[in-house]
Structure formats: C-alpha cells, structure tokens
Write a protein that holds these residues in place. Structure first.
Motif: not given
Length: 348
Positions: A268-289
């Motif tokens: 879910a986090a990775a799919r959300g990050a495809t919108d290019g928003a700074a917050m989405s990228a931060a959420v995805a990396q904060a979790w997925n890494a």
C-alpha cells in the motif's frame, strides 16, 4: 488514486516476470556477482524489446509516456529477482533529472535503449540534505570527485549536478572506479573528473529528483520482501522436523503472519508513493526500507542452516535490502521529514 493494479500494469508485470524467470533465476544472479554483476544482454532485452527504459520518457521523445505506476511495477519485479540491471539508476533516477531540463536528444537515446545514463550523486544522498561530492565547473569543464555513485560503471553519459545546473559528461571523459559494496548486484563507483568536457543542460532540482527516486525505490524494496516471504513460506511447508512440516508449528505461523501483514502494508505504501508527493515518498521509505530488511532477516533465520550459506541466494536479497535502506535517505530522515510535512510537534 487507486492502489489496485490495472490490466496494463498486470500485462507489463507478466512480461517482465516471464523474461526474468527465463534469463535471471537466482542461481544465475549468484553466479555473476563475483565477476561482472551487470547483465547488459538482459538489460538490452528489457530496454528495447519490452521497452522499460523509456517508460517515463514522453512519447514526443520516443518513449512510452507512462506514469510512475508502470515504472513501479517493473521495479517490483526487478526487486523480486535482485536483477543486476541499471533500470533504477538510468531509467528512473537519471531520466527524471533529464525530464527537468528537457534534454530531448538524451531522452530519445534512453527511450530507444541505446543510451544508459547515471546521476552522479552518492547513492546514500538524501533529499533532505545537500548531496556529497565536490565538483566544480569552469569554462565548460568539470573537476572533482564523487563517491558511491550507483550505475556509473555501465553508463554511457554521466549527469552531474553542479550548483543547481545539470551537466552531461561522456563516460569516457571521466575516471570511474568500482568500489567495494555490500550489495553485490548493484555496484557503486567513485567518479573522478579532471578537466572533463561537460555540456550544461539546465537547472535541476536534485532534492526533488531524489525524493522521486526514493518513492519508487519503495517498490523495489516491496519486491525484495515479497520474494523472501514467498520463498520462506514454500520452504517451511516442505522442511520437516519432528515428523511434521516446520511451518505447522504455531510460533512459525505467527511469525509468517506478521511478515505477511508487514508486506501488505508495504504494498500500500509503495503504491501510494507513485503519486510523486513528498509526503507519500516519506511514508513509503519510512516503512518499506525497514520491512525489506526485516523480512529478509527472518527469511535467513527461518531457512535454518542453508539460509546462512553462500550457495543459497537469500544473502543477495538481504544485502540488497540493507543497502537500499540507507539509499536516498535513511528511514529516520524520512520519518523526520514526514513529521515536518504533517506539522507534527517535535519533542518538548
């Protein structure tokens, strides 16, 4: 936006997965890592025949004009196979920088699969702090050294940001020396410029490029975690101890269930990050890494003795996860950025 995959994305996934199953099984990757890890023959097939190199390139420059969602699907599959190709460094990170400056000729070469490019910043560079490396530009020539650059050793053109301006340097104009790296499937290199001829391309926002890359790197991390979980699940079903499958023990079931939940959230986090928003990228990396590392570590342990051996490919996935964890910003940096973006109060 929807987190579900479209029919087009599923077709792209199937094409990439089938090719990798045939040309890039774990045993083949393991056999390459002690020599020349990049499989440039496979890269040409992916780039030209399937067209992944030009996914993010607009149609006017010969690309597919696709979105980050399609690129993310490819990254998931490449992560599942720890595929040694420069898709992320060339077709995602460097291409995004080229799009900012509108470098049509270079973009056309990338889209056709004839040109591989690399953004000359350390792979550990963060969107939230100035990138390392000291390079200066004087009269159309660059001087300086940048370390830990991913993809530079197979690039035809090096893209070098200097004081907000992106410069293009033919790889032959620089000295590229591969350096020791934890991730054997994605080498890093030290790039040295000694009066190298460079063409200024235009203004580039390096931090924005790194944020975009960090968001899509989460999809590669998702792929790593998925492969580790699926491989471990299959193993504990067939590995017997005390006359029963290891996976039938309740403690093992609970651990695998927790891992499955982690991976679902990571998707879910990775799919959300495809919108290019700074917050989405931060959420995805904060979790997925962290998830990719944790699932890989659990996979090694649940495989028992065989998981600790060089002959089993699990260590390649753990090393990819560990190196990606500190690429383009650490989880801690992304959490701090997320807190700031969400306007959360800091510690008293």
């Amino acid at each position: 936006m929807t987190l579900l995959y479209t029919d087009v994305e599923d077709e792209l996934r199937a094409a990439v997965r089938d090719l990798l199953a045939d040309r890039c099984p774990p045993a083949a990757v393991l056999a390459r890592v002690e020599g020349a890890p990049y499989d440039l023959g496979l890269w040409k097939t992916l780039a030209r025949d399937i067209g992944v190199a030009g996914l993010l390139v607009p149609e006017e420059y010969g690309g597919a004009g696709a979105s980050a969602r399609e690129a993310a699907v490819v990254l998931e599959e490449l992560g599942r196979a720890v595929t040694p190709v420069p898709f992320f460094t060339s077709s995602v990170l460097a291409t995004h920088a080229l799009l900012q400056v509108g470098a049509g000729e270079l973009l056309r070469g990338v889209a056709e699969g004839d040109l591989t490019v690399a953004l000359v910043v350390p792979f550990s560079a963060s969107p939230y702090r100035e990138a390392g490396g000291q390079v200066s530009a004087t009269d159309g020539r660059l001087t300086g050294v940048v370390g830990a650059v991913a993809g530079a050793d197979v690039a035809d053109v090096l893209l070098v940001p200097v004081k907000g301006t992106l410069h293009a340097v033919p790889a032959a104009e620089a000295t590229v020396e591969v350096a020791p790296s934890l991730d054997l499937t994605r080498p890093i290199a030290t790039v040295t410029f000694a009066g190298s001829v460079a063409e200024p391309l235009g203004a580039v926002d390096v931090a924005e490029t790194l944020r975009f890359g960090a968001g899509l790197l989460a999809s590669e991390q998702l792929g790593v975690a998925e492969w580790c979980l699926e491989t471990t699940l299959a193993y504990v079903k067939e590995r017997y101890q005390f006359a029963r499958p290891v996976g039938s023990f309740q403690a093992i079931k609970h651990r695998l269930a927790d891992l499955w939940l982690d991976v679902v959230r990571a998707r879910a986090a990775a799919r959300g990050a495809t919108d290019g928003a700074a917050m989405s990228a931060a959420v995805a990396q904060a979790w997925n890494a962290g998830v990719a590392v944790h699932v890989a570590e659990e996979a090694v342990q649940l495989h028992g003795g065989i998981g600790m051996t060089w002959e089993h490919p699990l260590h390649l996935f753990l090393k990819r996860a560990k190196s990606a964890e500190i690429a383009l910003g650490t989880p801690g940096e992304h959490r701090e950025a997320l807190a700031a973006l969400a306007d959360l109060p800091g510690p008293a």
